[in-house]
Design an enzyme around this catalytic site. Sequence first.
Site, PDB file in Angstrom:
ATOM      1  N   HIS A  45     -30.978  -3.333  -0.879  1.00 18.99           N
ATOM      2  CA  HIS A  45     -30.259  -4.380  -0.151  1.00 18.99           C
ATOM      3  C   HIS A  45     -31.129  -4.972   0.951  1.00 18.99           C
ATOM      4  O   HIS A  45     -32.184  -4.418   1.313  1.00 18.99           O
ATOM      5  CB  HIS A  45     -28.976  -3.806   0.458  1.00 18.99           C
ATOM      6  CG  HIS A  45     -29.247  -2.629   1.360  1.00 18.99           C
ATOM      7  ND1 HIS A  45     -29.763  -2.761   2.633  1.00 18.99           N
ATOM      8  CD2 HIS A  45     -29.106  -1.307   1.157  1.00 18.99           C
ATOM      9  CE1 HIS A  45     -29.911  -1.575   3.178  1.00 18.99           C
ATOM     10  NE2 HIS A  45     -29.530  -0.668   2.302  1.00 18.99           N
ATOM     11  N   ASP A 320     -32.545   2.295  -0.348  1.00 19.34           N
ATOM     12  CA  ASP A 320     -33.847   2.943  -0.189  1.00 19.34           C
ATOM     13  C   ASP A 320     -33.826   4.341  -0.789  1.00 19.34           C
ATOM     14  O   ASP A 320     -34.809   4.798  -1.378  1.00 19.34           O
ATOM     15  CB  ASP A 320     -34.264   2.986   1.288  1.00 19.34           C
ATOM     16  CG  ASP A 320     -33.165   3.490   2.220  1.00 19.34           C
ATOM     17  OD1 ASP A 320     -32.090   3.907   1.740  1.00 19.34           O
ATOM     18  OD2 ASP A 320     -33.377   3.453   3.456  1.00 19.34           O
TER      19      ASP A 320
END
Length: 410
Positions: A45, A320
């Site tokens: 994102h 991540d």
Amino acid sequence: MRNLWTKASVLGSVSVSMAFGSVLWSQKKTEPDQMLKLVQVLFRHGARTPLKSIPDVMEAQWAPNLLEPPAHTHINYVVTDLHGGPRPPAPVEDSYRSSILTGGTFPGQLTTVGMQQLYELGERLRKRYIVENPFLSPTFSPAEVYVRSTNIVRTIESAKCLIAGLFQQKQKEIVPILTTEAEAEILYPNYHGCKLLKILGGHRWAESSTLPDIAADLQSIQSALGIATHQHIDFILIRDDMVARETHGLPCPPVLDTWRNTVEQRAVDMICHIYEPGKRENLQLCVGPLLHTLMVNIEEKLQGTSSEPNRKLFLYSAHDTTLMPCLMALGIFDMRWPPYAADITLELHQHRQNKEAFVKVSYIGQDQHIPGCSGVYCPLQEFKQALSAYSLTSELYQSLCNSTEGSTEP
């Protein structure tokens, strides 16, 4: 449980190289004797508000105007479950909205900066797959493009912004963004849905801050920042707040300037301890089902067995904590935290004459040479072998997740 791990190991060789550091190659267009068949993009994102603020330091003002969506990122979309039904409950998002940051916004929310980052990633994909190579139609089509996201607002909005950039807001149909319930999510290491991962990962997460070098540095930075000793902090939390502030031009405690490199390094050291890339089963539990899904998409495209024969692009909006174990499994983690909007892209190519298939992997726009592959264009069998040590079918994943006897770490 040993029998299950033995069964998992027959999926492929355990000798896959885990060499850290990637070999970078210049981006090339499709070879003239090869045809691009399928693209899969797994991306983080965009920039967001921090998940938590560093305690006892000057607060940044996370005001609502930092979250205003740019007009060019608007599209018509709907969020559904994987079968087109209503969007499932979102307990992770609910947990964010149980607290408010200074300035009035919720933690973990996509910002205007983050929306623009994903729009620009969409534009980069547009240049490669529409402008330079007319692989995709210039207008969004759900038959051609599959969009899946974790059931968290920032990843859903990131997917929306990427689509807006990729197709320049051109759509004839509403964009479906598919998601699933938290217990079944495969787009991040699922500590709630996998009992064994919760046991193994929970222990290593707690342990990571107590490792001698990390603990010594943590004590020093805690003292330098004036953080009370009773506050529970770690380098991942500090990095998260620090990078969020820097990205949005908000002030950081001046002392962090001298600690920045240490914070970055120690956060990565922690995550490597948590994911333990040298242990195959840990990465299997973190991303095994996701890697299997990527491989199934490739196989179905080549065999013509996909339920959507016109599908050319799979988009997976994630985190991540998704990208890092995937990079580790691929043997190309460069010991750097993936930036906002980072992407891992898999291209499937097929030779026009002999029909031999190749997979090309890129990370943030740079082609990668996967260990175990004879070249950047990796012959499919070599690529399958490279992934086989970590890929897990959903059935085997569930069996391993539920086999917790004797798995408690000391």
